[in-house]
Write a protein that holds these residues in place. Structure first.
Motif, PDB file in Angstrom:
ATOM      1  N   HIS A 241      12.262  -0.394  21.368  1.00 52.33           N
ATOM      2  CA  HIS A 241      12.557  -1.750  20.906  1.00 52.33           C
ATOM      3  C   HIS A 241      11.417  -2.702  21.260  1.00 52.33           C
ATOM      4  CE1 HIS A 241      14.462  -5.649  20.417  1.00 52.33           C
ATOM      5  NE2 HIS A 241      14.324  -5.888  21.718  1.00 52.33           N
ATOM      6  N   TYR A 242      10.950  -2.637  22.510  1.00 54.25           N
ATOM      7  CA  TYR A 242       9.916  -3.575  22.934  1.00 54.25           C
ATOM      8  C   TYR A 242       8.522  -3.179  22.432  1.00 54.25           C
ATOM      9  CZ  TYR A 242      13.314  -6.116  25.628  1.00 54.25           C
ATOM     10  OH  TYR A 242      14.393  -6.886  25.986  1.00 54.25           O
ATOM     11  N   ILE A 243       8.287  -1.890  22.247  1.00 50.94           N
ATOM     12  CA  ILE A 243       7.031  -1.469  21.630  1.00 50.94           C
ATOM     13  C   ILE A 243       6.937  -2.040  20.214  1.00 50.94           C
ATOM     14  CG2 ILE A 243       5.775   0.525  20.676  1.00 50.94           C
ATOM     15  CD1 ILE A 243       6.788   2.122  23.123  1.00 50.94           C
ATOM     16  N   GLU A 244       8.009  -1.917  19.470  1.00 55.07           N
ATOM     17  CA  GLU A 244       8.025  -2.444  18.105  1.00 55.07           C
ATOM     18  C   GLU A 244       7.898  -3.952  18.092  1.00 55.07           C
ATOM     19  OE1 GLU A 244      11.586  -0.790  16.494  1.00 55.07           O
ATOM     20  OE2 GLU A 244      10.692   1.202  16.168  1.00 55.07           O
ATOM     21  N   LEU A 245       8.525  -4.622  19.061  1.00 53.90           N
ATOM     22  CA  LEU A 245       8.415  -6.074  19.138  1.00 53.90           C
ATOM     23  C   LEU A 245       6.968  -6.503  19.378  1.00 53.90           C
ATOM     24  CD1 LEU A 245       9.828  -8.864  19.307  1.00 53.90           C
ATOM     25  CD2 LEU A 245      10.103  -8.449  21.777  1.00 53.90           C
ATOM     26  N   LEU A 246       6.288  -5.825  20.283  1.00 54.09           N
ATOM     27  CA  LEU A 246       4.908  -6.213  20.613  1.00 54.09           C
ATOM     28  C   LEU A 246       3.914  -5.798  19.538  1.00 54.09           C
ATOM     29  CD1 LEU A 246       4.748  -5.635  24.469  1.00 54.09           C
ATOM     30  CD2 LEU A 246       5.063  -7.756  23.200  1.00 54.09           C
ATOM     31  N   ARG A 247       4.284  -4.833  18.719  1.00 57.30           N
ATOM     32  CA  ARG A 247       3.423  -4.465  17.584  1.00 57.30           C
ATOM     33  C   ARG A 247       3.680  -5.385  16.385  1.00 57.30           C
ATOM     34  NH1 ARG A 247       4.306   1.651  17.981  1.00 57.30           N
ATOM     35  NH2 ARG A 247       2.594   2.366  19.303  1.00 57.30           N
ATOM     36  N   GLY A 248       4.757  -6.156  16.457  1.00 58.19           N
ATOM     37  CA  GLY A 248       5.096  -7.006  15.326  1.00 58.19           C
ATOM     38  C   GLY A 248       5.757  -6.253  14.209  1.00 58.19           C
ATOM     39  N   GLU A 249       6.430  -5.157  14.550  1.00 62.88           N
ATOM     40  CA  GLU A 249       7.073  -4.335  13.509  1.00 62.88           C
ATOM     41  C   GLU A 249       8.501  -4.825  13.245  1.00 62.88           C
ATOM     42  OE1 GLU A 249       6.704  -0.393  15.103  1.00 62.88           O
ATOM     43  OE2 GLU A 249       4.621  -0.221  14.469  1.00 62.88           O
TER      44      GLU A 249
END
Length: 249
Positions: A241-249
């Protein structure tokens, strides 16, 4: 191009990492969540683990993750001299196949001959980065002095900008971002809230908008490290969830 996202093992908490079996045990979680890399923390090793770094380095490679290595020491001693353990720590980072070795600044003396450090780093495959920590040596004035004295010579690989640590030392993260952005090569994304006993790191979903405002002032093409609490029953899902948030996905 989306930024790389690195997961700092300490985000899972010392107790959880011990319960799982050490930092090596969280690599499958980090890989399954889709991270680009992992930041290994020296302070989380026991003696046996510290003597088996090559095996951990191979496990990181097998998980197809890039490695960073964080050492809980300062680049400069209290006397203003270079850390006498630099060579040892670079060797450890090499066993991990780490891309970068991270220190806090420590007692940087104005007027230090930066060519000493430049000579020491010549030929090193591992890149040195310096972070703002939660001590007086991590205040904006100190980091600003160091990077404008030595950073413009491109000694090492610039700065690890910890977004949250400025709060612990009473500095404004937005002002720090404006002044230090040209030197930033790695970002520790961290949000925090004040408590009765001081600041406490919190997950981004539980934070105000300061972390977004700060991140917007920093380079968008450097790796972003997750260094806020990752907690829950399904650690892969929480991490993703947070990886996607920081990638802007």
């Amino acid at each position: 191009m989306k930024p790389e996202v690195i997961v700092v093992t300490a985000a899972y908490g010392h107790d959880r990492i011990n319960a799982l079996g050490g930092q090596r045990a969280v690599l499958p979680i980090i890989a399954a969540a889709g991270a680009d890399g992992v930041e290994i923390r020296r302070e989380l090793f026991n003696d046996a683990e510290l003597n088996a770094l090559s095996g951990l380095g191979q496990a990181i490679a097998d998980a197809q993750l890039a490695a960073s290595y964080s050492v809980p020491e300062a680049l400069f001693t209290a006397e203003g001299e270079l850390n006498p353990h630099l060579e040892r720590h670079f060797a450890e980072a090499g066993q991990l196949n780490a891309q970068r070795l991270k220190y806090s600044l420590g007692n940087y003396p104005r007027g230090f001959d930066c060519s000493q450090l430049q000579a020491m780093l010549a030929g090193q495959k591992v890149r040195l980065v310096v972070e703002n920590d939660q001590t007086e040596c991590g205040k904006l004035a100190a980091l600003d002095s160091y990077f404008h004295d030595c950073g413009e010579a491109r000694i090492g690989d610039g700065m690890t900008f910890d977004m949250g640590n400025w709060l612990w030392v009473g500095d404004n993260p937005l002002e720090a971002a404006k002044r230090l952005a040209p030197f930033v090569s790695y970002i520790h994304v961290k949000a925090a809230r004040p408590t009765q006993t001081g600041w406490r790191a919190v997950a981004l979903d539980d934070a105000d908008n300061l972390w977004r405002e700060t991140l917007a002032l920093l380079p968008d093409d450097v790796p972003r490290g997750i260094e806020f609490p990752l907690e829950g029953e399904d650690l892969v899902a929480v991490t993703r969830h947070y990886i996607e948030l920081l990638r802007g996905e």
